[in-house]
Write an enzyme that holds these catalytic residues in place. Structure first.
Site, PDB file in Angstrom:
ATOM      1  CB  SER A   1      -0.983  -0.006   1.172  1.00  0.00           C
ATOM      2  OG  SER A   1      -0.354  -0.392   2.359  1.00  0.00           O
TER       3      SER A   1
ATOM      4  CG  HIS B   1      -0.877  -5.316   2.033  1.00  0.00           C
ATOM      5  ND1 HIS B   1      -0.149  -5.243   3.185  1.00  0.00           N
ATOM      6  CD2 HIS B   1      -0.836  -4.058   1.482  1.00  0.00           C
ATOM      7  CE1 HIS B   1       0.319  -4.010   3.326  1.00  0.00           C
ATOM      8  NE2 HIS B   1      -0.089  -3.273   2.311  1.00  0.00           N
TER       9      HIS B   1
ATOM     10  CG  HIS C   1       6.194  -9.411   7.622  1.00  0.00           C
ATOM     11  ND1 HIS C   1       7.117  -8.554   7.086  1.00  0.00           N
ATOM     12  CD2 HIS C   1       5.082  -8.684   7.825  1.00  0.00           C
ATOM     13  CE1 HIS C   1       6.570  -7.348   6.981  1.00  0.00           C
ATOM     14  NE2 HIS C   1       5.332  -7.403   7.420  1.00  0.00           N
TER      15      HIS C   1
ATOM     16  NE  ARG D   1       2.729  -4.594  12.419  1.00  0.00           N
ATOM     17  CZ  ARG D   1       2.617  -4.595  11.090  1.00  0.00           C
ATOM     18  NH1 ARG D   1       2.081  -3.553  10.471  1.00  0.00           N
ATOM     19  NH2 ARG D   1       3.046  -5.627  10.379  1.00  0.00           N
TER      20      ARG D   1
ATOM     21  CG  ASP E   1      -3.242  -8.637   9.067  1.00  0.00           C
ATOM     22  OD1 ASP E   1      -3.643  -7.594   9.593  1.00  0.00           O
ATOM     23  OD2 ASP E   1      -2.745  -8.682   7.932  1.00  0.00           O
TER      24      ASP E   1
HETATM   25  N1  NMX Z   1       1.354 -20.115   5.211  1.00  0.00           N
HETATM   26  C1  NMX Z   1       1.784 -20.961   4.258  1.00  0.00           C
HETATM   27  N2  NMX Z   1       2.793 -20.708   3.422  1.00  0.00           N
HETATM   28  C2  NMX Z   1       3.431 -19.542   3.592  1.00  0.00           C
HETATM   29  C3  NMX Z   1       3.087 -18.616   4.587  1.00  0.00           C
HETATM   30  C4  NMX Z   1       1.988 -18.924   5.414  1.00  0.00           C
HETATM   31  N3  NMX Z   1       1.535 -18.081   6.340  1.00  0.00           N
HETATM   32  N4  NMX Z   1       3.906 -17.558   4.510  1.00  0.00           N
HETATM   33  C5  NMX Z   1       4.743 -17.806   3.486  1.00  0.00           C
HETATM   34  N5  NMX Z   1       4.450 -18.994   2.928  1.00  0.00           N
HETATM   35  C6  NMX Z   1       5.047 -19.598   1.733  1.00  0.00           C
HETATM   36  C7  NMX Z   1       4.872 -18.649   0.550  1.00  0.00           C
HETATM   37  O1  NMX Z   1       3.574 -18.775  -0.028  1.00  0.00           O
HETATM   38  C8  NMX Z   1       5.982 -19.093  -0.363  1.00  0.00           C
HETATM   39  O2  NMX Z   1       5.569 -20.278  -1.005  1.00  0.00           O
HETATM   40  P1  NMX Z   1       6.004 -20.581  -2.534  1.00  0.00           P
HETATM   41  O3  NMX Z   1       7.496 -20.682  -2.500  1.00  0.00           O
HETATM   42  O4  NMX Z   1       5.315 -21.862  -2.853  1.00  0.00           O
HETATM   43  O5  NMX Z   1       5.528 -19.419  -3.353  1.00  0.00           O
HETATM   44  C9  NMX Z   1       7.099 -19.469   0.620  1.00  0.00           C
HETATM   45  O6  NMX Z   1       6.455 -19.704   1.892  1.00  0.00           O
HETATM   46  C10 NMX Z   1       8.127 -18.375   0.807  1.00  0.00           C
HETATM   47  O7  NMX Z   1       7.468 -17.159   1.135  1.00  0.00           O
HETATM   48  P2  NMX Z   1       8.182 -16.063   2.078  1.00  0.00           P
HETATM   49  O8  NMX Z   1       9.401 -15.602   1.349  1.00  0.00           O
HETATM   50  O9  NMX Z   1       8.344 -16.590   3.436  1.00  0.00           O
HETATM   51  O10 NMX Z   1       7.051 -14.934   2.148  1.00  0.00           O
HETATM   52  P3  NMX Z   1       6.807 -13.713   1.156  1.00  0.00           P
HETATM   53  O11 NMX Z   1       7.748 -12.620   1.520  1.00  0.00           O
HETATM   54  O12 NMX Z   1       6.813 -14.159  -0.262  1.00  0.00           O
HETATM   55  O13 NMX Z   1       5.320 -13.311   1.503  1.00  0.00           O
HETATM   56  C11 NMX Z   1       3.513 -12.953   3.016  1.00  0.00           C
HETATM   57  C12 NMX Z   1       4.989 -12.708   2.740  1.00  0.00           C
HETATM   58  C13 NMX Z   1       3.083 -12.129   4.206  1.00  0.00           C
HETATM   59  C14 NMX Z   1       2.683 -12.510   1.797  1.00  0.00           C
HETATM   60  C15 NMX Z   1       3.312 -14.470   3.294  1.00  0.00           C
HETATM   61  O14 NMX Z   1       4.020 -14.834   4.462  1.00  0.00           O
HETATM   62  C16 NMX Z   1       1.845 -14.858   3.433  1.00  0.00           C
HETATM   63  O15 NMX Z   1       1.195 -15.128   2.411  1.00  0.00           O
HETATM   64  N6  NMX Z   1       1.317 -14.890   4.692  1.00  0.00           N
HETATM   65  C17 NMX Z   1      -0.099 -15.165   4.913  1.00  0.00           C
HETATM   66  C18 NMX Z   1      -0.923 -13.949   4.576  1.00  0.00           C
HETATM   67  C19 NMX Z   1      -0.704 -12.840   5.587  1.00  0.00           C
HETATM   68  O16 NMX Z   1      -0.703 -13.061   6.772  1.00  0.00           O
HETATM   69  N7  NMX Z   1      -0.558 -11.619   5.070  1.00  0.00           N
HETATM   70  C20 NMX Z   1      -0.481 -10.445   5.962  1.00  0.00           C
HETATM   71  C21 NMX Z   1       0.822  -9.682   5.863  1.00  0.00           C
HETATM   72  C22 NMX Z   1       0.838  -8.563   6.850  1.00  0.00           C
HETATM   73  N8  NMX Z   1       0.004  -7.462   6.456  1.00  0.00           N
HETATM   74  O17 NMX Z   1      -0.626  -6.930   7.299  1.00  0.00           O
HETATM   75  O18 NMX Z   1      -0.037  -6.999   5.333  1.00  0.00           O
HETATM   76  C1  MLT Z   2       2.238  -3.965   6.648  1.00  0.00           C
HETATM   77  O1  MLT Z   2       1.906  -3.583   7.777  1.00  0.00           O
HETATM   78  O2  MLT Z   2       2.263  -3.179   5.693  1.00  0.00           O
HETATM   79  C2  MLT Z   2       2.511  -5.408   6.457  1.00  0.00           C
HETATM   80  O3  MLT Z   2       3.072  -5.979   7.586  1.00  0.00           O
HETATM   81  C3  MLT Z   2       3.160  -5.772   5.172  1.00  0.00           C
HETATM   82  C4  MLT Z   2       4.574  -5.340   4.963  1.00  0.00           C
HETATM   83  O4  MLT Z   2       5.207  -4.645   5.746  1.00  0.00           O
HETATM   84  O5  MLT Z   2       5.093  -5.775   3.908  1.00  0.00           O
END
Ligand code: NMX
Ligand code: MLT
Length: 425
Positions: free
Chosen positions: A234, A264, A310, A319, A365
Site C-alpha cells: 500500500s 496484505h 512476513h 504489533r 493480522d
Molecule cells: N502459510 C503458508 N505458506 C506460507 C506462509 C503462510 N503463512 N507464509 C509464506 N508462505 C510460503 C509462501 O507462499 C511461499 O511459497 P512458494 O514458495 O510456494 O511461493 C514461501 O512460503 C516463501 O514465502 P516467504 O518468502 O516466506 O514470504 P513472502 O515474503 O513471499 O510473503 C507474506 C509474505 C506475508 C505474503 C506471506 O508470508 C503470506 O502469504 N502470509 C499469509 C498472509 C498474511 O498473513 N498476510 C499479511 C501480511 C501482513 N500485512 O498486514 O499486510
Molecule cells: C504492513 O503492515 O504493511 C505489512 O506488515 C506488510 C509489509 O510490511 O510488507
C-alpha cells in the site's frame, strides 16, 4: 506559542532539502544494493531501492517509528503518531491540542460522498466502498487547484498537506459511514467537536458499550497499524501514484486498493475466519492437537495460514505482541482470543516443519480480529477498513514529505525474460 503542523514542517523542510541535495551531490554513486535474478522475479524482496523516513522495519525487531520501537508508543494516541511520523518528533501537549483542533476543521464529508456510497451495490466489499469514497473526494483537492493555477515546485507540499489533513480529517467518519450503510446499522452518527480521532471513530461506528474500553481499543488499533516503512504494497503504491504528482486522494485510494488484497491487509479478515472455522469444526475452542491438524489441512490444500509470515520480519511482529498483551488484559477468557493465543503456540512449529515460509511467526493480522470480534465488531469483511483508517497516516505522511523533497517520479527498469536468460548464459 505552539506551532501548527504546517509551521513546524515549514521550519523543517529546508534542512531536509539540504540533506537530500548533499547526499545526491556528494554520494550519488554510492552503491547500497545489488539485485539478483531471484529478487527481480520475487517481488524485489530485500532490494534497497527507495527512501522512507517515517519508519523502518528491522527484521529482528519490527516497526521502529522515528527511532521509537513500536512497543514504546502503545500509550500514544494516533494524532501524536501522525505528528511523529511526519515531523520526526512527538508533539508537545500544546502542539497536539492545536493539531487536533485544526484536524476538526477538515472534518466535513461532502454530501455527494454519501450519495455515491448509498448508490453502490448492497454487496460491495467495504474496502471498495472506502476507496471509492476517498477517490470521489478528489473533487476537493487543493493540490489539483493550485497545480492548475501554476504554483512553484517548492510550494507543492503545502496543498499536499492540506489534502492530507482533509483525508485524515474525514477518513474515520467515512469509514464509520461505510460500516453503518453496508451493514444497515441505522442513521449515520455525526462526528463530535470534542472527541479525539480514535474515540470519535469508535463512537461513530456505534459499537455496543464495553466497559468504557472501546475508545482505548480503537486508539491502540489505529496506533499499531499506522505505518510499516515504504516498501509494503500500500505504501509503495501510494508513493508510486503520488510520484506522478497525482494528488493525495488518488494516491491514498490507490494504496488502499493494495491493502485490500488477502496477502496484505485483507489477511486480518481471513485470519479471524480461519480461527472461527477451527472453533466451528471442533465445536468450541480447539485443542493444540486439533489446531495442528487444521493447520496441516490448510497447508496441504495449498493455502497459506493467514496472519503468519512476513516479507521482512523474522520475529513475532511487535504489533501482534501489543494486541496479545491487550487481549490478555481485557479478554483473557474469551474463547476466540484463547484460540488465537493457542494458534500462536502451534502454528510457528507447523510452518517450520512445512519448511517454506521464511518467517513462521505471527504478523499484525493474526491477533487483531479476535479483539474486534470481542468488542462487537463481528463483520470481519470490515476489518481491513480499520487497518486503512490507521494506515492512511503512514501513506499521507510519506506523501507530504516526498512532495516537500521533490522526490522523482518512480520508474524502475524492467527487463525481459529473454534478457535474463542471455545474462545467465
Ligand atoms: N502459510 C503458508 N505458506 C506460507 C506462509 C503462510 N503463512 N507464509 C509464506 N508462505 C510460503 C509462501 O507462499 C511461499 O511459497 P512458494 O514458495 O510456494 O511461493 C514461501 O512460503 C516463501 O514465502 P516467504 O518468502 O516466506 O514470504 P513472502 O515474503 O513471499 O510473503 C507474506 C509474505 C506475508 C505474503 C506471506 O508470508 C503470506 O502469504 N502470509 C499469509 C498472509 C498474511 O498473513 N498476510 C499479511 C501480511 C501482513 N500485512 O498486514 O499486510
Ligand atoms: C504492513 O503492515 O504493511 C505489512 O506488515 C506488510 C509489509 O510490511 O510488507
Amino acid at each position: 506559542m505552539a506551532k501548527t503542523l504546517k509551521e513546524t514542517l515549514a521550519d523543517l523542510i529546508p534542512k531536509l532539502r539540504e540533506e537530500r541535495v548533499s547526499l545526491m551531490k556528494g554520494h550519488g554513486d554510492f552503491k547500497i544494493s545489488e539485485v539478483t535474478v531471484a529478487q527481480a522475479i520475487g517481488g524485489m524482496r530485500g532490494v534497497k531501492g527507495m527512501v522512507c523516513d517515517t519508519s523502518v522495519v528491522e527484521p529482528d525487531q519490527g516497526l521502529i517509528i522515528r527511532g521509537y520501537p513500536l512497543l514504546k508508543l502503545v500509550d500514544k494516541i494516533p494524532e501524536e503518531i501522525f505528528w511523529l511520523l511526519i515531523t520526526g518528533k512527538l508533539p508537545t501537549d500544546d502542539e497536539l491540542k492545536l493539531f487536533q483542533k485544526e484536524l476538526k476543521t477538515y472534518g466535513e464529508v461532502p454530501k455527494y460522498v454519501w450519495r455515491v456510497l448509498k448508490a453502490m451495490p448492497k454487496t460491495s466489499h467495504p474496502m471498495a466502498m472506502l476507496d471509492t469514497a476517498i477517490l470521489t473526494m478528489e473533487n476537493e483537492s487543493a493540490f489539483r487547484k493550485r497545480y492548475a493555477e501554476g504554483m512553484t515546485r517548492m510550494e507543492y507540499w503545502e496543498p499536499t498537506l492540506e489534502d492530507a489533513m482533509r483525508v485524515m480529517g474525514t477518513i474515520h467518519t467515512i469509514a464509520a459511514g461505510v460500516y453503518r450503510i453496508r451493514y444497515k446499522k441505522g442513521d449515520l452518527i455525526e462526528p463530535s467537536k470534542k472527541l479525539d480521532w480514535a474515540g470519535d471513530f469508535a463512537k461513530m461506528l456505534g459499537l455496543p458499550p464495553k466497559k468504557g474500553q472501546t475508545a482505548n481499543m480503537m486508539r491502540l488499533y489505529l496506533t499499531l497499524h499506522c505505518d510499516h516503512e515504504g516498501g509494503n504494497v500500500s505504501a509503495n503504491t501510494c508513493h508510486t501514484v503520488g510520484s506522478a504528482l497525482s494528488d493525495a486522494f488518488y494516491a491514498v485510494s490507490a494504496g488502499l486498493n493494495g491493502l485490500a488484497g488477502p496477502l496484505h491487509g485483507l489477511a486480518n479478515q481471513e485470519c479471524l475466519n480461519w480461527v472461527l472455522q477451527t472453533i466451528e469444526k471442533f465445536d468450541g475452542a480447539p485443542s493444540k492437537e486439533q489446531i495442528r491438524d487444521y493447520a496441516w489441512e490448510t497447508l496441504n490444500a495449498g493455502k497459506v495460514i493467514p496472519g503468519y509470515g512476513h516479507a521482512v520480519l523474522r520475529v513475532t511482529d511487535p504489533r501482534f505482541v501489543a494486541f496479545n498483551n491487550f487481549g490478555k488484559k481485557y479478554l483473557a477468557k474469551d474463547p476466540v482470543f484463547k484460540t488465537v493465543d493457542r494458534v500462536f503456540e502451534v502454528v510457528p512449529e507447523v510452518l517450520k516443519e512445512h519448511g517454506k515460509a521464511k518467517n513462521p511467526w505471527p504478523n499484525v493480522d493474526a491477533g487483531s480480529g479476535a479483539i474486534l470480534y470481542n468488542f462487537g465488531l463481528k463483520e470481519f469483511e470490515y476489518y481491513t477498513v480499520l487497518f486503512s483508517v490507521s494506515r492512511s497516516m503512514g501513506m499521507l505522511s510519506q506523501l507530504v514529505l516526498n512532495r516537500a523533497l521533490g522526490t522523482a517520479i518512480t520508474r524502475p527498469k524492467s527487463v525481459s525474460t529473454e534478457w535474463l536468460n542471455n545474462q545467465v548464459k
